[in-house]
Design a protein around this motif. Structure first.
Motif, PDB file in Angstrom:
ATOM      1  N   ARG A  90      38.184   4.527  26.557  1.00 13.38           N
ATOM      2  CA  ARG A  90      38.960   3.333  26.262  1.00 13.38           C
ATOM      3  C   ARG A  90      38.338   2.605  25.083  1.00 13.38           C
ATOM      4  O   ARG A  90      37.220   2.112  25.168  1.00 13.38           O
ATOM      5  N   MET A  91      39.074   2.579  23.982  1.00  8.65           N
ATOM      6  CA  MET A  91      38.580   1.934  22.770  1.00  8.65           C
ATOM      7  C   MET A  91      39.460   0.746  22.427  1.00  8.65           C
ATOM      8  O   MET A  91      40.692   0.869  22.342  1.00  8.65           O
ATOM      9  N   ILE A  92      38.831  -0.378  22.213  1.00 11.00           N
ATOM     10  CA  ILE A  92      39.535  -1.572  21.749  1.00 11.00           C
ATOM     11  C   ILE A  92      38.979  -1.913  20.370  1.00 11.00           C
ATOM     12  O   ILE A  92      37.757  -1.966  20.175  1.00 11.00           O
ATOM     13  N   VAL A  93      39.868  -2.107  19.435  1.00 12.09           N
ATOM     14  CA  VAL A  93      39.436  -2.371  18.062  1.00 12.09           C
ATOM     15  C   VAL A  93      40.004  -3.700  17.580  1.00 12.09           C
ATOM     16  O   VAL A  93      41.088  -4.120  17.991  1.00 12.09           O
ATOM     17  N   ILE A  94      39.255  -4.309  16.714  1.00 15.62           N
ATOM     18  CA  ILE A  94      39.734  -5.465  15.944  1.00 15.62           C
ATOM     19  C   ILE A  94      39.617  -5.089  14.472  1.00 15.62           C
ATOM     20  O   ILE A  94      38.558  -4.635  14.017  1.00 15.62           O
ATOM     21  N   LEU A  95      40.698  -5.263  13.759  1.00 18.45           N
ATOM     22  CA  LEU A  95      40.682  -5.042  12.312  1.00 18.45           C
ATOM     23  C   LEU A  95      40.975  -6.372  11.638  1.00 18.45           C
ATOM     24  O   LEU A  95      42.078  -6.917  11.762  1.00 18.45           O
ATOM     25  N   GLN A  96      39.969  -6.894  10.955  1.00 21.48           N
ATOM     26  CA  GLN A  96      40.129  -8.161  10.247  1.00 21.48           C
ATOM     27  C   GLN A  96      40.489  -7.906   8.783  1.00 21.48           C
ATOM     28  O   GLN A  96      40.076  -6.909   8.186  1.00 21.48           O
ATOM     29  N   PHE A  97      41.254  -8.844   8.232  1.00 21.65           N
ATOM     30  CA  PHE A  97      41.645  -8.797   6.819  1.00 21.65           C
ATOM     31  C   PHE A  97      42.362  -7.484   6.496  1.00 21.65           C
ATOM     32  O   PHE A  97      42.043  -6.802   5.521  1.00 21.65           O
ATOM     33  N   ALA A  98      43.317  -7.140   7.330  1.00 17.51           N
ATOM     34  CA  ALA A  98      44.111  -5.930   7.109  1.00 17.51           C
ATOM     35  C   ALA A  98      45.340  -6.285   6.291  1.00 17.51           C
ATOM     36  O   ALA A  98      45.885  -7.396   6.380  1.00 17.51           O
ATOM     37  N   LYS A  99      45.797  -5.325   5.499  1.00 19.89           N
ATOM     38  CA  LYS A  99      46.962  -5.559   4.645  1.00 19.89           C
ATOM     39  C   LYS A  99      48.199  -4.968   5.306  1.00 19.89           C
ATOM     40  O   LYS A  99      48.222  -3.802   5.688  1.00 19.89           O
ATOM     41  N   LEU A 100      49.220  -5.782   5.411  1.00 22.75           N
ATOM     42  CA  LEU A 100      50.465  -5.373   6.075  1.00 22.75           C
ATOM     43  C   LEU A 100      51.421  -4.743   5.073  1.00 22.75           C
ATOM     44  O   LEU A 100      51.625  -5.261   3.973  1.00 22.75           O
ATOM     45  N   SER A 101      52.006  -3.606   5.455  1.00 25.76           N
ATOM     46  CA  SER A 101      53.080  -2.998   4.667  1.00 25.76           C
ATOM     47  C   SER A 101      54.220  -2.652   5.612  1.00 25.76           C
ATOM     48  O   SER A 101      54.000  -2.357   6.794  1.00 25.76           O
ATOM     49  N   ILE A 102      55.437  -2.694   5.085  1.00 26.30           N
ATOM     50  CA  ILE A 102      56.615  -2.409   5.902  1.00 26.30           C
ATOM     51  C   ILE A 102      57.404  -1.282   5.244  1.00 26.30           C
ATOM     52  O   ILE A 102      57.780  -1.378   4.070  1.00 26.30           O
ATOM     53  N   TRP A 103      57.611  -0.194   5.978  1.00 27.60           N
ATOM     54  CA  TRP A 103      58.345   0.968   5.487  1.00 27.60           C
ATOM     55  C   TRP A 103      59.494   1.244   6.443  1.00 27.60           C
ATOM     56  O   TRP A 103      59.287   1.513   7.609  1.00 27.60           O
ATOM     57  N   ARG A 104      60.714   1.134   5.914  1.00 23.65           N
ATOM     58  CA  ARG A 104      61.923   1.327   6.721  1.00 23.65           C
ATOM     59  C   ARG A 104      61.902   0.458   7.971  1.00 23.65           C
ATOM     60  O   ARG A 104      62.153   0.913   9.085  1.00 23.65           O
ATOM     61  N   ASP A 105      61.542  -0.785   7.741  1.00 26.99           N
ATOM     62  CA  ASP A 105      61.514  -1.807   8.795  1.00 26.99           C
ATOM     63  C   ASP A 105      60.435  -1.563   9.838  1.00 26.99           C
ATOM     64  O   ASP A 105      60.425  -2.229  10.879  1.00 26.99           O
ATOM     65  N   ARG A 106      59.531  -0.618   9.597  1.00 24.99           N
ATOM     66  CA  ARG A 106      58.431  -0.361  10.537  1.00 24.99           C
ATOM     67  C   ARG A 106      57.124  -0.863   9.927  1.00 24.99           C
ATOM     68  O   ARG A 106      56.712  -0.384   8.858  1.00 24.99           O
ATOM     69  N   PRO A 107      56.460  -1.821  10.585  1.00 23.09           N
ATOM     70  CA  PRO A 107      55.218  -2.367  10.024  1.00 23.09           C
ATOM     71  C   PRO A 107      54.021  -1.426  10.227  1.00 23.09           C
ATOM     72  O   PRO A 107      53.922  -0.730  11.239  1.00 23.09           O
ATOM     73  N   THR A 108      53.151  -1.414   9.247  1.00 27.83           N
ATOM     74  CA  THR A 108      51.881  -0.676   9.315  1.00 27.83           C
ATOM     75  C   THR A 108      50.809  -1.544   8.684  1.00 27.83           C
ATOM     76  O   THR A 108      51.062  -2.217   7.675  1.00 27.83           O
TER      77      THR A 108
END
Length: 505
Positions: free
Chosen positions: A150-168
């Motif tokens: 079981r891995m829980i991650v925090i990603l700080q200062f991540a850049k959001l991109s949206i491709w075909r209405d799906r966020p990454t």
């Protein structure tokens, strides 16, 4: 001195431009010009106020050199009358539920990518791309903690991109911060939320290793598709995909080198009446129309993408192919947007002019995966699209060896009918074989398409070697090489000539 009236970050109003905020720098980085690595282009910061609310900020270009030696991590200060723009950085937390394979298409380790999927306490999932050392940090954690399911991650200062209405979300250079099962309040609180009775799959919070659906370069070129010469694919007979090997001899500058793509589906977008002739070079241009039936947007923003018409040659002919963004960016080390922006700044009036950087494609020997579409077949158009290229020298050598073996196997022994020998003598045989090398373009190839040398037997050819030295003509035991072969009344040949290839020493 009286303290200014401070507005908290959460209370900032885009309709007001007279606010004052008190913040501390918790992260700072510099961005340099793409065209001049020594020119400071931008200073970006992550700021936090006394309530712990964070906001991303950047220094206007005109003020860069005024503040570059003042701003430092940990510095607290007031900002008066800040201007507002949309926020680009985000913090995300989640349980890792799927891990893909490491993508190593590029030699630069910074461009290696690991895709993971994370899930919140409500079961909502998000795609996350870890680049470079962030990808290897998670991979090392897996290796060193094989029993930790079981891995829980925090990603700080991540850049959001949206491709075909799906966020990454993506890691952003060295700016982002990745925490994996770290003993901090946020991760501990998230663990408790997963253990609640109403949390999804709380009893089996494990991750799945996903096998990549991306085909390896070797399989794509050596296994999955037929290898052909240019003359073999010169006529679009049916929809298919083939592999060819050839050298880029030139760029067709009478055709566009780019198109304006819908940012949602990458199909060509169209300018509605009244729209700007040229898109904004610094940001996305909105208000264009997408006519792709599968796209979820009819009105869209656009971005320049490569569509480079190239002339490719092998030892059988020449063909026009169209190279698109992925391969053009890989080979030129620049995107179409970069060249579009540079061309517009240099010329100031048109982007139809070909940037000189595209000439770097000339002379490259590549393996091409090409697609013959229904359009090519119905319109008899043999300008094909490139699906993928490879500049791997070992792979190209393997393909050429494979092609040589195939050609020799098909031509070690063949029969030549003598019907035309009486009228054309050996000239037809000379016409059927055109000697070519690096400095000779196959003379039977039309300027706009590849043509089989066998179709124009009356076209004079120049042989580099005398045919009598290359071939042994052996007639049947009962015939003489000095006698004319007998032809039956029906025009059939009673005797055949066996042609054997001379073994090169």
């Amino acid at each position: 001195m009286a303290q200014p009236d401070v507005t908290l970050i959460s209370d900032l109003d885009v309709l007001k431009d007279d606010s004052t905020i008190k913040v501390r720098v918790i992260n700072l980085w510099n961005l340099f010009s793409f065209y001049n690595k020594d020119e400071l282009f931008n200073i970006e910061l992550i700021l936090i106020d006394e309530q712990g609310t964070k906001i991303q900020a950047n220094v206007l270009r005109k003020n860069i050199y005024r503040f570059k030696n003042i701003l430092k991590d940990g510095l607290a200060f007031y900002i008066k009358c800040p201007s507002f723009a949309s926020q680009r950085m985000n913090d995300v937390i989640g349980l890792v539920v799927a891990i893909g394979e490491m993508g190593r298409d590029n030699e630069d380790m910074k461009k290696h990518r690991l895709n993971i999927q994370i899930q919140d306490a409500n079961g909502l999932q998000l795609n996350v791309n870890l680049w470079g050392h962030f990808a290897y940090k998670l991979q090392d954690f897996l290796h060193n903690n094989p029993h930790n399911l079981r891995m829980i991650v925090i990603l700080q200062f991540a850049k959001l991109s949206i491709w075909r209405d799906r966020p990454t979300v993506n890691t952003y250079f060295s700016v982002s911060k990745l925490f994996i099962n770290t003993d901090i309040d946020e991760i501990n609180a998230f663990k408790k939320s997963l253990d609640g009775d109403d949390s999804p799959d709380s009893s089996t919070n494990t991750f799945t290793l996903l096998k990549s659906n991306k085909v390896s370069e070797h399989d794509d070129f050596m296994v999955n598709f037929q290898l052909k010469t240019i003359v073999d694919v010169s006529e679009p007979v049916e929809k298919n995909t083939f592999i060819i090997v050839g050298t880029i001899k030139g760029i067709l500058q009478n055709e566009p080198w780019h198109y304006l793509a819908c940012t949602n589906c990458n199909y060509k977008a169209f300018k509605p009446p009244g729209a700007d002739d040229q898109p904004n070079v610094d940001e996305l241009t909105h208000g264009y129309e997408c006519h792709n039936n599968d796209c979820t947007k009819t009105e869209t923003s656009v971005i320049p993408r490569f569509m480079i018409p190239i002339r490719v040659q092998d030892n059988t002919g020449t063909l026009t192919l169209t190279m698109f963004e992925r391969d053009g960016k890989y080979l030129l080390k620049k995107s179409a947007k970069d060249l579009f922006k540079k061309t517009l700044k240099v010329l100031g009036f048109s982007t139809a002019f070909y940037p000189g950087e595209i000439n770097a494609l000339k002379g490259l020997k590549l393996a091409f995966k090409i697609s013959i579409k229904n359009f090519n077949v119905s319109k008899k158009n043999n300008q094909y699209s490139i699906c993928r290229v490879s500049d791997d020298e070992k792979l190209i050598e393997e393909l050429e060896n494979k092609l040589t073996v195939s050609q020799v196997g098909n031509s070690q022994s063949f029969d030549v009918a003598e019907t035309d020998f009486e009228s054309q003598d050996t000239r037809s045989l000379k016409d059927a074989i055109s000697g070519t090398d690096d400095n000779i373009t196959p003379s039977t190839v039309d300027k706009n398409s590849a043509t089989s040398p066998m179709k124009n037997l009356n076209t004079p050819k120049v042989l580099k070697r005398n045919l009598e030295k290359v071939f042994d003509l052996e007639l049947n035991e009962n015939s003489s090489s000095s006698k004319t072969p007998k032809i039956s009344p029906e025009g059939r040949i009673n005797q055949v000539v066996k042609v054997k290839l001379e073994k090169s020493g």
